[in-house]
Design an enzyme around this catalytic site. Structure first.
Site, mmCIF file in Angstrom:
data_model
loop_
_atom_site.group_PDB
_atom_site.id
_atom_site.type_symbol
_atom_site.label_atom_id
_atom_site.label_comp_id
_atom_site.label_asym_id
_atom_site.label_seq_id
_atom_site.Cartn_x
_atom_site.Cartn_y
_atom_site.Cartn_z
ATOM 1 N N SER A 73 1.120 -6.590 -0.103
ATOM 2 C CA SER A 73 1.261 -6.645 -1.558
ATOM 3 C C SER A 73 1.026 -8.057 -2.093
ATOM 4 O O SER A 73 -0.043 -8.617 -1.892
ATOM 5 C CB SER A 73 2.642 -6.100 -1.943
ATOM 6 O OG SER A 73 2.680 -5.701 -3.283
ATOM 7 N N ASP A 194 -1.453 5.466 -3.740
ATOM 8 C CA ASP A 194 -0.505 4.379 -3.977
ATOM 9 C C ASP A 194 -0.400 4.190 -5.483
ATOM 10 O O ASP A 194 -1.357 3.766 -6.129
ATOM 11 C CB ASP A 194 -1.006 3.096 -3.304
ATOM 12 C CG ASP A 194 -0.072 1.906 -3.480
ATOM 13 O OD1 ASP A 194 0.909 2.024 -4.244
ATOM 14 O OD2 ASP A 194 -0.326 0.865 -2.868
ATOM 15 N N HIS A 223 3.191 2.782 -1.082
ATOM 16 C CA HIS A 223 2.789 1.381 -1.050
ATOM 17 C C HIS A 223 3.203 0.683 0.244
ATOM 18 O O HIS A 223 2.971 -0.507 0.404
ATOM 19 C CB HIS A 223 3.433 0.676 -2.257
ATOM 20 C CG HIS A 223 2.919 -0.690 -2.546
ATOM 21 N ND1 HIS A 223 1.582 -0.967 -2.765
ATOM 22 C CD2 HIS A 223 3.571 -1.887 -2.653
ATOM 23 C CE1 HIS A 223 1.430 -2.259 -3.007
ATOM 24 N NE2 HIS A 223 2.614 -2.834 -2.929
#
Length: 251
Positions: A73, A194, A223
């Site tokens: 991320s 996602d 995610h």
């Protein structure tokens, strides 16, 4: 396992495990609680640049060269920025669920409208612990309740006065211009669904990154493939590293 307790390694709670000639750096995304929250400065960390500088300093402190960086991320983009500043420190980048921008606009699909991001921040400010539970349920594959619960508890351990400004930094970031400067080979890892990062973002990044880049789609929702589809993710990492027992470093 060796836990480093001094310098930046101690501040970031970096752990070194394994042995070998090649290092793999594992960096968590938003919601991880690896670092000391008391060292957080909201002004300093209002952009990814300061995080990237910390990453470079940590790598230098550990005397690492040409490492494989695995960033989830927000850490994926932080790794990209660090690789531009110090390409000699990175052999390759594995970007898991990374996004240069989360807000739609200018023909770009980031996944959220301005109003949706404002609602996320508002909900965090009004009742952080309820938000954490709801957010975890939305972003982690619902077919894996233990992982949903794990991430929910991880979020709830964050102090709201730190979590909210970090969330602002993440959700309002726009690092699209960074991508064309990335020359380190990249593997962009995306799940089939996602809600945080649309699949289109992975291919946008592949198109914009100037160095060699590939996209790997993992057949799972959410995610967090490292929680809910770790065996598939390990297959991807093994292919990237030609695994030979390298050292692991988590931050």
């Amino acid at each position: 396992m060796v836990v480093l307790e001094k310098g930046l390694s101690g501040a970031l709670n970096a752990k070194v495990t394994g042995s070998g000639n090649e290092a793999i750096i594992l960096a968590h995304g938003f919601g991880g609680d690896q670092s000391d929250p008391n060292l957080y400065d909201p002004v300093k960390y209002s952009s990814y640049d300061a995080f990237a500088n910390d990453l470079i300093s940590l790598i230098e402190e550990l005397n690492l060269e040409s490492s494989v960086f695995v960033g989830h991320s927000m850490s994926g983009i932080i790794g990209c920025i660090a690789s531009i500043k110090r390409p000699d420190l990175f052999k390759s980048l594995v970007l898991i669920g990374a996004s240069p921008r989360y807000i739609n606009g200018d023909g770009y699909e980031g996944g959220f409208s301005d109003a949706e991001i404002e609602d996320i921040i508002s909900n965090m400010e009004s009742n952080f612990y309820n938000w954490a539970q709801a957010f975890a349920s939305a972003v982690v594959d619902a077919k894996d309740p233990p992982s949903v619960d794990m991430f929910s508890k991880c979020l709830q351990r964050m102090r709201p006065e730190f979590a909210v400004p970090v969330a602002r930094t993440v959700f309002y970031s726009d690092e699209r211009d960074v991508l064309e400067k990335v020359m380190t080979p990249c593997v962009i890892v995306q799940t089939t669904r996602d809600i945080v990062v649309p699949n289109s973002v992975a291919y946008y990044m592949q198109e914009k990154i100037k160095g060699k880049s590939t996209v790997e789609i993992i057949e799972t929702d959410g995610h967090f493939p490292h929680l809910t589809a770790h065996l598939q993710l390990l297959d991807v990492l093994t292919a990237v590293m030609n695994f030979n027992g390298p050292k692991n470093i988590s931050t």
